[in-house]
Motif scaffolding. Sequence first.
Motif, short mmCIF file in Angstrom:
data_model
loop_
_atom_site.label_atom_id
_atom_site.label_comp_id
_atom_site.label_asym_id
_atom_site.label_seq_id
_atom_site.Cartn_x
_atom_site.Cartn_y
_atom_site.Cartn_z
N ILE A 1 13.45 5.15 -1.74
CA ILE A 1 12.91 3.83 -1.36
C ILE A 1 13.43 3.42 0.01
N TRP B 1 11.63 5.49 2.63
CA TRP B 1 10.27 5.00 2.83
C TRP B 1 10.28 3.67 3.61
N ARG B 2 11.21 2.77 3.27
CA ARG B 2 11.30 1.50 3.99
C ARG B 2 11.63 1.72 5.46
N THR B 3 12.48 2.70 5.73
CA THR B 3 12.83 2.99 7.12
C THR B 3 11.61 3.41 7.93
N GLU C 1 8.49 2.81 7.14
CA GLU C 1 7.54 1.70 7.16
C GLU C 1 7.90 0.69 8.25
N ILE C 2 9.17 0.30 8.32
CA ILE C 2 9.60 -0.65 9.34
C ILE C 2 9.44 -0.05 10.73
N GLU D 1 13.07 -8.95 5.87
CA GLU D 1 12.41 -7.83 6.54
C GLU D 1 11.68 -8.30 7.79
N SER E 1 18.05 -6.29 0.85
CA SER E 1 16.66 -5.92 0.58
C SER E 1 16.00 -5.21 1.74
N THR E 2 16.65 -5.16 2.90
CA THR E 2 16.10 -4.49 4.08
C THR E 2 16.99 -3.33 4.52
N MET F 1 18.24 0.10 5.59
CA MET F 1 17.60 1.23 6.24
C MET F 1 18.54 2.43 6.20
#
Length: 295
Positions: free
Chosen positions: A74, A77-79, A81-82, A161, A243-244, A246
């Motif tokens: 997760i 993926w967030r890394t 995505e951002i 975010e 929650s953010t 990376m």
Amino acid sequence: MPENPVLRRRIRGRPLSAGGYGTTASLVLVSPLILLLVSAFAYPVGRLLWNSVFTPEPTLAHYARIIAEPLYLIVLWRTFEIAFIVTALAFLLGYPVAYAMARVQGRRAILVAACVLVPLWTSVLVRSYAWIVLLQRNGIVNTVVQEMGLSKAPLQLLYTEGAVILAMTHVLLPFMVLPIYSTLRNIPDEFAKAARNLGASAPQAFLRITFPLSLPGAAAGTLITFILALGFYITPALVGGPSTLMMSTLIAQQTTELLDWPFAGALSAILLVSTLLLAALYRRALSFSKGFSNG
């Protein structure tokens, strides 16, 4: 009278430095840079990746842990995505600025260039703290929002975010602007003028002449911005929250707080391989699109 070899090279139009340095002299001149890269980059990264597999026995347990626990996937993926959102925003905001830099003259050109370069010369830490001052509960943004009557209570702007994306876009914007500007500046104005004389409108001349010719700079800017965003650490650590999280922040936690260097090496390897793979696919897509357009 004997022939002068230097004069002969000058007559032939070749630069005098073309054969001025031999192989040994070139290696001596480049050796400090090679030594710096090996000692400060290649060896630490190689040692970190080596420890992720040999600890001291050969094992892939750390990589299996990344796949087995959804949290790390997760975060990965967030890394990405951002990084993708930051790159897209930097392009949308940076292209008009680069176009203005390439077209304006005189003092206005100096002013636009200063607006782009001065933040680049400022420390990333200072710029990140500036966003904390702006977005905190008692910051300037919340004060203006409350005085305008848009909200009775302070908004949660910091450690979100959106704050991470906004701050990273601001920090990385010059890396998008400068490659596009260098390409736009080398496009002759006569191309657009010829298109206008042939009946094209100003938007048509831009979309069919200027913009396609500026795509190499845009491609370089997007690649640089995306890669830098993937490994960004200071800004997400300061303006982001749990929650953010990376990958860079997660790797730093494994090394400085948990002292789990082998697992940090596995996380670094996953991020490195993913970045190289995406960069290769990006270059392949660009070369394919060039060949398709030429065909």
